[in-house]
Structures are given as C-alpha cells and as structure tokens.
Scaffold this active site. Structure first.
Site, PDB file in Angstrom:
ATOM      1  N   THR A  22       0.829  -1.327   0.163  1.00  0.00           N
ATOM      2  CA  THR A  22       0.121  -0.067   0.111  1.00  0.00           C
ATOM      3  C   THR A  22       0.853   1.107  -0.108  1.00  0.00           C
ATOM      4  O   THR A  22       0.335   2.413  -0.429  1.00  0.00           O
ATOM      5  CB  THR A  22      -1.089   0.066   1.232  1.00  0.00           C
ATOM      6  OG1 THR A  22       0.149  -0.298   2.391  1.00  0.00           O
ATOM      7  CG2 THR A  22      -2.035  -0.930   1.243  1.00  0.00           C
ATOM      8  N   SER A  54      31.954  -3.653  13.682  1.00  0.00           N
ATOM      9  CA  SER A  54      30.672  -4.248  14.171  1.00  0.00           C
ATOM     10  C   SER A  54      30.921  -5.684  14.681  1.00  0.00           C
ATOM     11  O   SER A  54      31.788  -6.414  14.262  1.00  0.00           O
ATOM     12  CB  SER A  54      29.739  -4.440  13.124  1.00  0.00           C
ATOM     13  OG  SER A  54      28.529  -5.134  13.309  1.00  0.00           O
ATOM     14  N   ALA A 111      16.886 -10.888   6.920  1.00  0.00           N
ATOM     15  CA  ALA A 111      15.773 -11.869   7.301  1.00  0.00           C
ATOM     16  C   ALA A 111      14.582 -10.876   7.152  1.00  0.00           C
ATOM     17  O   ALA A 111      13.653 -11.617   7.686  1.00  0.00           O
ATOM     18  CB  ALA A 111      16.075 -12.396   8.732  1.00  0.00           C
ATOM     19  N   SER A 116      18.703  -3.076   8.272  1.00  0.00           N
ATOM     20  CA  SER A 116      19.247  -1.827   7.660  1.00  0.00           C
ATOM     21  C   SER A 116      18.969  -0.602   8.120  1.00  0.00           C
ATOM     22  O   SER A 116      19.561   0.351   8.524  1.00  0.00           O
ATOM     23  CB  SER A 116      19.141  -1.862   6.083  1.00  0.00           C
ATOM     24  OG  SER A 116      18.091  -1.967   5.681  1.00  0.00           O
ATOM     25  N   ASP A 160      10.297   0.959   6.679  1.00  0.00           N
ATOM     26  CA  ASP A 160      11.290   0.524   7.775  1.00  0.00           C
ATOM     27  C   ASP A 160      11.844   1.568   8.604  1.00  0.00           C
ATOM     28  O   ASP A 160      11.827   1.259   9.824  1.00  0.00           O
ATOM     29  CB  ASP A 160      12.580  -0.057   6.857  1.00  0.00           C
ATOM     30  CG  ASP A 160      12.112  -1.097   5.886  1.00  0.00           C
ATOM     31  OD1 ASP A 160      10.939  -1.526   5.959  1.00  0.00           O
ATOM     32  OD2 ASP A 160      12.884  -1.606   5.172  1.00  0.00           O
ATOM     33  N   TYR A 209       8.700  -7.036  -8.361  1.00  0.00           N
ATOM     34  CA  TYR A 209       8.452  -5.899  -7.677  1.00  0.00           C
ATOM     35  C   TYR A 209       8.254  -4.692  -8.603  1.00  0.00           C
ATOM     36  O   TYR A 209       7.076  -4.112  -8.642  1.00  0.00           O
ATOM     37  CB  TYR A 209       9.676  -5.359  -6.617  1.00  0.00           C
ATOM     38  CG  TYR A 209       9.632  -6.211  -5.252  1.00  0.00           C
ATOM     39  CD1 TYR A 209       8.574  -7.079  -5.043  1.00  0.00           C
ATOM     40  CD2 TYR A 209      10.816  -5.925  -4.751  1.00  0.00           C
ATOM     41  CE1 TYR A 209       8.647  -7.896  -3.808  1.00  0.00           C
ATOM     42  CE2 TYR A 209      10.971  -6.608  -3.550  1.00  0.00           C
ATOM     43  CZ  TYR A 209       9.966  -7.734  -3.027  1.00  0.00           C
ATOM     44  OH  TYR A 209      10.293  -8.361  -2.176  1.00  0.00           O
TER      45      TYR A 209
HETATM   46  P1  ADP Z   1      17.315  -6.319   6.366  1.00  0.00           P
HETATM   47  O1  ADP Z   1      17.195  -4.897   6.299  1.00  0.00           O
HETATM   48  O2  ADP Z   1      16.029  -6.807   5.868  1.00  0.00           O
HETATM   49  O3  ADP Z   1      17.864  -6.733   7.560  1.00  0.00           O
HETATM   50  P2  ADP Z   1      19.176  -5.573   4.216  1.00  0.00           P
HETATM   51  O4  ADP Z   1      19.680  -6.038   2.988  1.00  0.00           O
HETATM   52  O5  ADP Z   1      18.407  -4.289   3.811  1.00  0.00           O
HETATM   53  O6  ADP Z   1      18.196  -6.727   4.760  1.00  0.00           O
HETATM   54  O7  ADP Z   1      20.266  -4.994   5.092  1.00  0.00           O
HETATM   55  C1  ADP Z   1      21.094  -5.855   5.524  1.00  0.00           C
HETATM   56  C2  ADP Z   1      22.537  -5.334   5.770  1.00  0.00           C
HETATM   57  O8  ADP Z   1      22.595  -4.287   6.778  1.00  0.00           O
HETATM   58  C3  ADP Z   1      23.790  -6.317   6.002  1.00  0.00           C
HETATM   59  O9  ADP Z   1      24.175  -6.854   4.772  1.00  0.00           O
HETATM   60  C4  ADP Z   1      24.767  -5.203   6.521  1.00  0.00           C
HETATM   61  O10 ADP Z   1      25.504  -4.644   5.355  1.00  0.00           O
HETATM   62  C5  ADP Z   1      23.899  -4.090   7.180  1.00  0.00           C
HETATM   63  N1  ADP Z   1      23.693  -4.516   8.692  1.00  0.00           N
HETATM   64  C6  ADP Z   1      23.044  -4.874   9.267  1.00  0.00           C
HETATM   65  N2  ADP Z   1      23.175  -5.268  10.663  1.00  0.00           N
HETATM   66  C7  ADP Z   1      24.603  -4.945  10.921  1.00  0.00           C
HETATM   67  C8  ADP Z   1      25.280  -4.894  11.830  1.00  0.00           C
HETATM   68  N3  ADP Z   1      24.876  -5.364  13.023  1.00  0.00           N
HETATM   69  N4  ADP Z   1      26.647  -4.631  11.606  1.00  0.00           N
HETATM   70  C9  ADP Z   1      26.921  -4.317  10.394  1.00  0.00           C
HETATM   71  N5  ADP Z   1      26.347  -3.971   9.373  1.00  0.00           N
HETATM   72  C10 ADP Z   1      24.753  -4.401   9.243  1.00  0.00           C
HETATM   73 MG    MG Z   2      16.731  -3.409   4.614  1.00  0.00          MG
END
Ligand code: ADP
Ligand code: MG
Length: 375
Positions: A22, A54, A111, A116, A160, A209
């Site tokens: 939506t 990280s 997941a 992100s 998000d 999409y």
């Molecule tokens: P989602 O937002 O659904 O989890 P995305 O592909 O949009 O999937 O984002 C995932 C990406 O965000 C990871 O590949 C990484 O680059 C970054 N990311 C997420 N959590 C962390 C973290 N704890 N440390 C570093 N990078 C992270």
């Molecule tokens: Mg994301």
C-alpha cells in the site's frame, strides 16, 4: 586521550503488520517495532577520522568525514553509517568532528526484519547526540530513508525507517504514506509475534516488484481518466474500479490495493474495540488478498498461513505474508497460548509438505521501543 565519554543508542527491527504494497500507492501501513535491534556506541574524535566496527562483521572501516564515498565488497556494510553522515551534511547540519562507531546487533541481518533501517537510525541518533543536533523524528525518518535510497542505492519506501524510529512497546506504528504522517496505535499488552521465514529467495524478486509497481501506476493512470482528482491508487472508491477491465491483472492489483488500505483502517478500529478475533480475520484476509489479487505469495507462504490458521484454537490470532512477497516470511500474531512446540509442529508439517524447499526458520519476538539513547 579522549575525555568525552561514549554514548550509546539503539534502534529496533520491524515487521510489516498489515498494509501489503500500500505504501507506494499512497495508502496506509501498520508496522510493529521489535524487542530486537541494533545498538551503536559512539565516541567523538578530535580529528576528522571515522572508524566503524561491528561485532558481527570482521571488516572494520576507516575513512574521513571529508571523503564520504560508497564502499563495496566486505566494507559495503559501512555504507549505512556513511550514508547517514552524507545526508546529514547535505541537509546542512553541522557535524563537528569524526567519531568511532561500534555496532552490536541481536537482529538477524537480511531476514526481512530491517536491520538496515535499525543501523541507520542507531547511527543517526548517535551522531545527533554527539553534535547536539535537534531533529524531529519525522526528519530522522526521511533522512534515513534518503541515505538508503541515495547512498546505499536501495529504492525502499519509508516503512522500515518510520517503524524503527517511531516504534513503541505494545504499540503499532501507523504510516499514512500520502501525507507522510506517523502515529502509534495501542496494542493489547502481552501479545506475541512469530516470524516464520521460508528462506526462499526468488531470483526474479526485483523484476517482480517493478512489475507490480508498473501495474499499479497503470491502474492509477486509467482511473484518473474517469476521476482526474484521484491522487493515489489506494484512495480510489471501489466502484471506480469498474473502469478497469474485469478479470485483468491490473484490476486485481487495484482491488487488492484499495481493499488492503481499508483493512488497515478496520484493524485500527478492531484494536480500539479490543476485538482480537476481528484483527485476526483481517490478517488472514490480507494474506488471501496478497495471494489471489496481488499475486505476490508463493505456495510455501500459503502453507505456513494455512497451518497457522488451523491453530486458532491454540492461540494463533492471525497470520499473513509480511513484506514484499515472492518468498520471505509469514508473521503470526498470537496469545501466550501459542508456544515453541506449536511453532516446531508448524515447521515440521511444512517440511513434510515442501521437502524440496529451503529449511524454514522461526523467530519469536515481542514489541519493543523505537530509536533512543541508552543510559
Ligand atoms: P534487512 O534490512 O532486511 O535486514 P538489508 O539487506 O536491507 O536486509 O540490510 C542488511 C545489511 O545491513 C547487511 O548486509 C549489512 O550490510 C547491514 N547490517 C545490518 N546489521 C548490521 C550490523 N549489526 N553490523 C553491520 N552491518 C549491519
Ligand atoms: Mg533493509
């Protein structure tokens, strides 16, 4: 030696509760912020250096505030915090010096729970705190979305970032995408959420999409010939859809969008009336609409929803596919009657039905607070 103490911030992951596709149709969407998320620890520096690390990632980033350029390969993760700095500077906010940022997360990445947005908003909050920047939550949402769109290069909507930022324990976040308005909606205390992930990655997901976007744009274009004042597909009156060819793909996409948008409103009313059974009916109806009208489900998601629907007497309130579809996950809203063994049974029956598919996973989560400074 730097005498300024580190500050810590946190921002949660999220689930799309209802309002499937939506957002880009000017509709409403409800999201839930989770008790899992990303924490950032930020220490100001006296130079203009940026050092990011990280817990979950071996590659540490070192760079400068004066050279914010997208990274690739094992440093691609640094684009989330770098993008935040970039959009802050572009918007004219003053960032006085460099900083060290360290991230910790208990949110599975990739997941569909939006790690992100969590990393973006934890970063943004930390930079605001370090530099005394006083931005509204709405400004933070829009900056974080811009960082993801322009610096990371993901053309996402604002769901998000908005849910991560505005989230509140025992609440949903309602987003009105037509006028960029956000509010929280109370949820009964003590509800549980389960995310059943098919771990199925559709190879054509991006093109699917784009196709749905194009179909929705086309539907709006046709409807505007009959009602030139119509701004957003989600706002079309259901009778207006008669102008779309009966039985066509475009008609089904439009029907889903309009009815799904109405369901968001109905869920809010059912929550106000403390009618969880009605909420559950609407969640199942949302799934059926995604499956039959928007056609963004897959058999694996349908199986999960069907199995969960069979467990309504065991504490399942409702379940539906969550997120873009064509793979991904189902979310279930439950009372505390639904337990881990019940979830285990769902996974076992699923594997029996889909022996050739990826092994599914299940995560039990609760609601949690939005972007905040810790201690
Ligand atoms: P989602 O937002 O659904 O989890 P995305 O592909 O949009 O999937 O984002 C995932 C990406 O965000 C990871 O590949 C990484 O680059 C970054 N990311 C997420 N959590 C962390 C973290 N704890 N440390 C570093 N990078 C992270
Ligand atoms: Mg994301």
């Amino acid at each position: 030696m730097n005498a300024t103490p580190a500050i810590r911030t946190a921002s949660p992951g999220r689930i799309e509760f209802i309002g499937n596709h939506t957002d880009y149709n000017g509709g409403q969407v409800l999201g839930v912020s989770l008790n899992l998320g990303v924490e950032a620890e930020a220490t100001p520096r006296e130079d203009r250096q940026l050092h990011f690390s990280s817990d979950g990632i071996a590659a540490a980033f070192k760079g400068s505030l004066d050279e914010l350029v997208p990274q690739s390969g094992e440093l691609a993760w640094a684009n989330y915090p770098l993008g935040i700095l970039k959009v802050l500077l572009e918007a004219g906010h003053e960032v006085a010096s460099g900083c060290d940022l360290h991230f910790r997360s208990n949110l599975p990445t990739g997941a569909g729970l939006s790690s992100s947005a969590a990393i973006e908003l934890a970063t943004l909050e930390a930079i605001c705190q370090l530099n005394g920047l006083d931005l509204s939550r709405k400004e933070k949402v829009l900056l974080a979305q811009r960082a993801e769109n322009t610096f990371v290069g993901v053309p996402c909507g604002m769901l998000d970032q908005a849910v991560s930022c505005f989230g509140r324990e025992d609440h949903l976040v309602r987003i009105d995408c037509a006028n960029t308005a956000f509010e929280t909606v109370p949820l009964a205390h003590g509800l549980h959420f389960w995310v059943f992930n098919t771990n199925h990655k559709h190879s054509l997901v991006d093109s699917m999409y784009s196709r749905r976007h194009a179909e929705c744009r086309k539907a709006l274009e046709i409807l505007r010939q009959a009602d030139p004042g119509l701004q957003h597909l989600a706002h079309a009156r259901i009778e207006l859809l008669e102008h779309l060819e009966a039985g066509s793909d475009i008609r089904r996409r439009a029907e889903h969008t309009v009815l799904e948008n109405l369901r968001v409103q109905q869920v809010i009313q059912a929550l106000e009336a403390h009618n969880l059974e009605e909420v559950g009916d609407l969640l199942f109806a949302s799934h059926a609409s995604s499956r039959d009208l928007f056609e963004n489900s897959i058999p694996e998601l349908d199986t999960l929803v069907e199995l969960l629907q069979g467990l309504r007497s065991h504490g399942v309130i409702g379940a539906r596919l969550t997120g873009g579809g064509f793979g991904g996950a189902v979310m279930a809203l439950t009372t505390d009657r639904f337990s881990s063994p019940d979830a285990g049974n769902v996974l076992q029956l699923y594997r029996h039905r889909h022996p050739g598919s990826e092994a599914p996973t299940c995560l039990h989560v609760r609601t949690g607070n939005g972007t905040r400074r810790l201690d």
